[in-house]
Design a protein around this motif. Structure first.
Motif, PDB file in Angstrom:
ATOM      1  N   ARG A 291       0.854  -1.166  -0.069  1.00  0.00           N
ATOM      2  CA  ARG A 291      -0.107  -0.019  -0.212  1.00  0.00           C
ATOM      3  C   ARG A 291       0.925   1.100  -0.073  1.00  0.00           C
ATOM      4  N   SER A 292       0.363   2.095  -0.644  1.00  0.00           N
ATOM      5  CA  SER A 292       0.935   3.653  -0.529  1.00  0.00           C
ATOM      6  C   SER A 292       0.352   4.423   0.512  1.00  0.00           C
ATOM      7  N   VAL A 293       1.129   5.090   1.364  1.00  0.00           N
ATOM      8  CA  VAL A 293       0.702   5.862   2.498  1.00  0.00           C
ATOM      9  C   VAL A 293       1.266   7.292   2.211  1.00  0.00           C
ATOM     10  N   ARG A 294      -0.132   7.887   1.945  1.00  0.00           N
ATOM     11  CA  ARG A 294       0.192   9.454   1.812  1.00  0.00           C
ATOM     12  C   ARG A 294      -0.125  10.226   3.051  1.00  0.00           C
ATOM     13  N   ASN A 295       0.884  10.724   3.668  1.00  0.00           N
ATOM     14  CA  ASN A 295       0.652  11.468   4.807  1.00  0.00           C
ATOM     15  C   ASN A 295       0.442  12.988   4.353  1.00  0.00           C
ATOM     16  N   VAL A 296      -0.475  13.654   5.107  1.00  0.00           N
ATOM     17  CA  VAL A 296      -0.524  14.853   5.108  1.00  0.00           C
ATOM     18  C   VAL A 296      -0.485  15.671   6.144  1.00  0.00           C
ATOM     19  N   VAL A 297       0.779  16.679   5.986  1.00  0.00           N
ATOM     20  CA  VAL A 297       1.253  17.394   7.028  1.00  0.00           C
ATOM     21  C   VAL A 297       1.194  18.952   6.697  1.00  0.00           C
ATOM     22  N   HIS A 298       1.047  19.662   7.781  1.00  0.00           N
ATOM     23  CA  HIS A 298       0.849  21.264   7.925  1.00  0.00           C
ATOM     24  C   HIS A 298       2.116  21.853   8.253  1.00  0.00           C
ATOM     25  N   THR A 299       2.522  22.613   7.501  1.00  0.00           N
ATOM     26  CA  THR A 299       3.783  23.430   7.654  1.00  0.00           C
ATOM     27  C   THR A 299       3.828  24.636   8.440  1.00  0.00           C
ATOM     28  N   ALA A 300       4.765  24.718   9.344  1.00  0.00           N
ATOM     29  CA  ALA A 300       4.924  25.979   9.926  1.00  0.00           C
ATOM     30  C   ALA A 300       6.015  26.904   9.601  1.00  0.00           C
ATOM     31  N   ALA A 301       6.656  26.621   8.437  1.00  0.00           N
ATOM     32  CA  ALA A 301       7.541  27.592   7.805  1.00  0.00           C
ATOM     33  C   ALA A 301       7.722  27.209   6.298  1.00  0.00           C
ATOM     34  N   ALA A 302       8.057  28.345   5.410  1.00  0.00           N
ATOM     35  CA  ALA A 302       8.213  28.061   3.932  1.00  0.00           C
ATOM     36  C   ALA A 302       9.735  27.831   3.647  1.00  0.00           C
ATOM     37  N   GLY A 303       9.868  27.217   2.399  1.00  0.00           N
ATOM     38  CA  GLY A 303      11.256  27.079   2.351  1.00  0.00           C
ATOM     39  C   GLY A 303      11.320  26.831   0.614  1.00  0.00           C
ATOM     40  N   THR A 304      12.807  26.691   0.233  1.00  0.00           N
ATOM     41  CA  THR A 304      12.957  26.498  -1.063  1.00  0.00           C
ATOM     42  C   THR A 304      13.423  25.188  -1.580  1.00  0.00           C
ATOM     43  N   SER A 305      13.574  24.562  -0.362  1.00  0.00           N
ATOM     44  CA  SER A 305      14.169  23.058  -0.424  1.00  0.00           C
ATOM     45  C   SER A 305      13.695  22.312   0.880  1.00  0.00           C
ATOM     46  N   ALA A 306      13.653  21.015   0.635  1.00  0.00           N
ATOM     47  CA  ALA A 306      13.113  20.248   1.757  1.00  0.00           C
ATOM     48  C   ALA A 306      13.586  18.796   1.821  1.00  0.00           C
ATOM     49  N   ARG A 307      13.599  18.291   3.077  1.00  0.00           N
ATOM     50  CA  ARG A 307      14.034  16.871   3.145  1.00  0.00           C
ATOM     51  C   ARG A 307      13.033  16.116   4.466  1.00  0.00           C
ATOM     52  N   VAL A 308      13.233  14.907   4.429  1.00  0.00           N
ATOM     53  CA  VAL A 308      12.027  14.237   5.111  1.00  0.00           C
ATOM     54  C   VAL A 308      12.619  13.192   5.942  1.00  0.00           C
ATOM     55  N   THR A 309      12.293  12.882   7.134  1.00  0.00           N
ATOM     56  CA  THR A 309      12.743  11.796   8.153  1.00  0.00           C
ATOM     57  C   THR A 309      11.786  10.833   8.189  1.00  0.00           C
TER      58      THR A 309
ATOM     59  N   VAL B  58      15.496  18.039  -1.719  1.00  0.00           N
ATOM     60  CA  VAL B  58      14.580  18.263  -2.904  1.00  0.00           C
ATOM     61  C   VAL B  58      14.593  19.461  -3.127  1.00  0.00           C
ATOM     62  N   ARG B  59      14.648  20.082  -4.196  1.00  0.00           N
ATOM     63  CA  ARG B  59      14.322  21.538  -4.679  1.00  0.00           C
ATOM     64  C   ARG B  59      12.813  21.737  -5.030  1.00  0.00           C
ATOM     65  N   VAL B  60      12.147  22.444  -3.993  1.00  0.00           N
ATOM     66  CA  VAL B  60      10.780  22.583  -4.265  1.00  0.00           C
ATOM     67  C   VAL B  60      10.290  23.554  -3.491  1.00  0.00           C
ATOM     68  N   ALA B  61       9.434  24.603  -3.715  1.00  0.00           N
ATOM     69  CA  ALA B  61       8.766  25.727  -3.027  1.00  0.00           C
ATOM     70  C   ALA B  61       7.747  25.086  -2.222  1.00  0.00           C
ATOM     71  N   ILE B  62       8.141  25.205  -0.878  1.00  0.00           N
ATOM     72  CA  ILE B  62       7.101  24.662   0.360  1.00  0.00           C
ATOM     73  C   ILE B  62       6.550  26.001   1.066  1.00  0.00           C
ATOM     74  N   PRO B  63       5.152  25.986   0.885  1.00  0.00           N
ATOM     75  CA  PRO B  63       4.660  27.076   1.609  1.00  0.00           C
ATOM     76  C   PRO B  63       4.610  27.098   3.117  1.00  0.00           C
ATOM     77  N   HIS B  64       4.438  28.302   3.715  1.00  0.00           N
ATOM     78  CA  HIS B  64       4.093  28.395   5.208  1.00  0.00           C
ATOM     79  C   HIS B  64       2.530  28.209   5.288  1.00  0.00           C
ATOM     80  N   ASP B  65       2.204  27.503   6.322  1.00  0.00           N
ATOM     81  CA  ASP B  65       0.724  27.493   6.676  1.00  0.00           C
ATOM     82  C   ASP B  65      -0.013  26.749   5.633  1.00  0.00           C
ATOM     83  N   GLY B  66       0.755  25.624   5.016  1.00  0.00           N
ATOM     84  CA  GLY B  66       0.066  24.979   3.895  1.00  0.00           C
ATOM     85  C   GLY B  66       0.218  23.474   4.044  1.00  0.00           C
ATOM     86  N   ASP B  67      -0.487  22.248   3.396  1.00  0.00           N
ATOM     87  CA  ASP B  67      -0.306  21.109   3.513  1.00  0.00           C
ATOM     88  C   ASP B  67       0.583  20.627   2.428  1.00  0.00           C
TER      89      ASP B  67
END
Length: 451
Positions: free
Chosen positions: A89-107, A164-173
Motif C-alpha cells: 500500500r501507498s501511505v500518503r501522509n498530509v502534514v501542515h507546515t510552520a515555515a516556508a522554504g525553497t528546499s526540503a528533506r524528510v525523516t 529536493v528543490r521545491v517551494a514549500i509554503p508556510h501554513d500549507g499542506d
C-alpha cells in the motif's frame, strides 16, 4: 613579496579572462562545499544524506537556514500491523507546515519495527488544496536516500532523505508518500494526528490526482519530520507535551492546536517586534508523562525524560524549548503523585536543554475538576507544582495556562467555553486562548549562564 609590473611577466587579455573564470569556478566549488557542511550539521545521518547529490532535481539553493517545518513524535506501533505492516500500500501522509522554504528533506522512521522496512518509492508534493490527497501542479518530487530511490530502514532506526528543490509554503499542506512492497512488521506511527491522511493499493507514490487514495486514516505513519531551507525563520521552537499539545480535542483537519496559533503569531510578528523568527514543531504525545514510559521495547509513549534527546535535541535548528508536561504524572499515578519527583523531572529536562544552550519556557498545569480522574488530593499536587513553576526556579520563563483558562469562580476547573466537554482538554477556543497568551518574547535569548 615581489610585485609583478607591466614590464614583468605579462598576462594576455585572453589568458587573464581564463584565470578569472578558473578562480570563479573554484570559489563556487568551495561555496557549495560550505553549504553542504552547514546544511548537515545536525546529525551523522543527515550528513551522509546531503553529501550525495539528489538524482531527481536541481541542486538546492544555498541561502537560508534549515528549520523544522513540521514534526511528529513516533508514539508506538500501529495495532493490526504486527505482521505485514502496510505492505503493498501507498501511505500518503498530509502534514501542515510552520515555515516556508525553497528546499526540503524528510525523516522516515522504523523505530517500532521488528524487522527491516524496505521503501522502494517515496515522494513529496505540495497539496493542491487543504485536506486532499491531490498534488499541486509541478510539485511532485521523488525522494532519494544517498542517491538511491530505494532505502532499507533497519528496525529501531530512521533515515533522512536527500534534499529536493521545491517551494514549500508556510501554513500549507504537504503530501509525503511511501510505498513498501514487502512485509515489515509493526508500523511506526503517531496515533492522534488530528489530520486526515490516506492510503492506496499498490505503488501510487507518483500519483498527482489523489484518485487512488480511497482509504482515510487519522494517523501519521513512518514520517516524523519535514525540514525546509527557509529565509523566513532563523530557528525552531520545539514544544514537548502531552495531549494538550497534541491537540486531541481540536477540530480535525483545521490545524487549531495551540501550537498552530503560536506558529501563526510568530510569523505575523516577524520583523515588527522583538519576537524571534522561529518556526514551531509539535512534539506532543497524548497520555505522555514526565517520568513514566509505556510498555514495550522500545517503550510505547516514552516519557519526556526518555524521548528528550530524540524529540527535542534531535530536531533541526532548535533554538528554544517549550515544556507542557505533568498532568498525566498526576492523573495516571495509581497512588499519590509526588510533586517533588515531578518537579525534579522537569528540572532534569531544563538542565539537558541548558547543556545545549537552549532557552526553556514551561507551562503551568491546567485544572481538571469534573474529569473522572479528579480528586482533591490530585488537585493539591497540581497546585503545589504550579507554585513551584511560578516561583521561577524551574524554567527560564513561564506561560501561565492555568491562569488563562481556569474558571475565575472555581479555579479547580476550566472555564466552560474553554472546555471541550471532558473537563481536561480545551475546546478550539481554549486552544486559541493558549496560543494567544504565550509571550513571544519569552522565547528570545539563550540559556542563562550557570553560576
Amino acid at each position: 613579496m615581489t610585485k609583478r609590473h607591466a614590464g614583468g611577466v605579462g598576462v594576455s587579455p585572453t589568458r587573464h579572462g581564463a584565470v578569472l573564470a578558473a578562480m570563479l569556478t573554484l570559489i563556487l566549488g568551495v561555496s557549495a562545499a560550505i553549504y553542504v557542511g552547514v546544511g548537515s550539521n545536525d546529525g551523522a545521518q543527515r550528513q551522509e544524506a546531503l553529501t550525495h547529490a539528489p538524482r531527481n532535481g536541481v541542486a538546492p539553493a544555498s541561502t537560508g537556514v534549515w528549520v523544522g517545518a513540521w514534526s511528529a513524535s513516533p508514539s508506538g506501533s500501529e495495532p493490526g500491523t504486527e505482521t505485514n505492516g502496510l505492505a503493498g500500500r501507498s501511505v500518503r501522509n498530509v502534514v501542515h507546515t510552520a515555515a516556508a522554504g525553497t528546499s526540503a528533506r524528510v525523516t522516515l522512521s522504523n523505530l517500532y519495527g521488528h524487522g527491516p522496512l524496505t521503501i522502494t518509492h517515496a515522494s513529496l508534493a505540495v497539496a493542491a488544496t487543504a485536506n486532499t490527497p491531490a498534488a499541486a501542479a509541478d510539485t511532485m518530487r521523488r525522494l532519494t536516500f544517498a542517491g538511491n530511490t530505494t532505502v532499507v530502514i533497519a528496525a529501531g532506526q530512521q533515515v533522512v532523505s536527500d534534499v529536493v528543490r521545491v517551494a514549500i509554503p508556510h501554513d500549507g499542506d504537504v503530501l509525503i508518500t511511501t510505498y513498501s512492497p514487502t512485509p515489515s512488521g509493526p508500523t511506526t506511527y503517531h496515533a492522534h494526528a488530528r489530520q486526515i491522511s490516506y492510503t492506496a493499493e499498490g505503488d501510487q507514490a507518483a500519483d498527482v490526482t489523489g484518485t487512488p487514495y480511497t482509504t482515510q486514516s487519522t494517523h501519521w505513519r513512518y514520517v516524523t519530520a519535514l525540514d525546509v531551507l527557509s529565509n523566513e525563520a532563523d530557528g525552531t521552537v520545539v514544544v514537548l507535551g502531552d495531549s494538550l499539545t497534541d491537540g486531541i480535542t481540536s477540530t480535525m483537519g483545521e490545524n487549531r492546536r495551540w501550537t498552530d496559533v503560536l506558529s501563526d503569531r510568530l510569523r505575523a510578528a516577524a520583523g515588527s517586534s522583538d519576537a524571534p523568527r522561529y518556526s514551531v514543531v509539535n512534539q506532543g504525545i497524548s497520555g505522555n508523562q514526565v517520568l513514566v514510559s509505556g510498555l514495550g521495547r522500545p517503550a510505547g509513549n516514552p516519557s519526556g525524560l526518555t524521548r528528550f534527546q530524540r524529540d527535542v535535541l534531535g530536531r533541526t535548528g532548535v533554538k528554544a524549548v517549550v515544556i507542557v508536561l505533568g498532568v498525566n504524572d498526576i492523573l495516571r499515578n495509581p497512588g499519590q503523585a509526588d510533586p517533588d519527583a515531578i518537579v525534579a523531572g522537569l528540572r532534569d529536562l531544563v538542565d539537558r536543554a541548558h547543556a545545549r544552550g537552549l532557552r526553556v519556557v514551561g507551562a503551568t498545569l491546567m485544572p481538571f475538576h469534573g474529569h473522572r480522574g479528579y480528586t482533591d488530593q490530585r488537585e493539591s499536587v497540581r497546585r503545589t507544582i504550579n507554585d513551584r513553576i511560578r516561583s521561577g526556579r524551574v524554567f527560564d520563563a513561564v506561560v501561565d495556562f492555568d491562569k488563562a483558562l481556569r474558571d475565575p469562580y472555581d479555579p479547580r476547573r476550566l472555564r466552560s467555553d474553554y472546555d471541550s466537554g471532558d473537563h481536561l482538554h480545551p475546546s478550539d477556543k481554549g486552544y486559541e486562548r493558549m496560543g494567544e497568551v504565550f509571550d513571544l518574547e519569552s522565547l528570545k535569548g539563550a540559556a542563562p549562564a550557570e553560576l
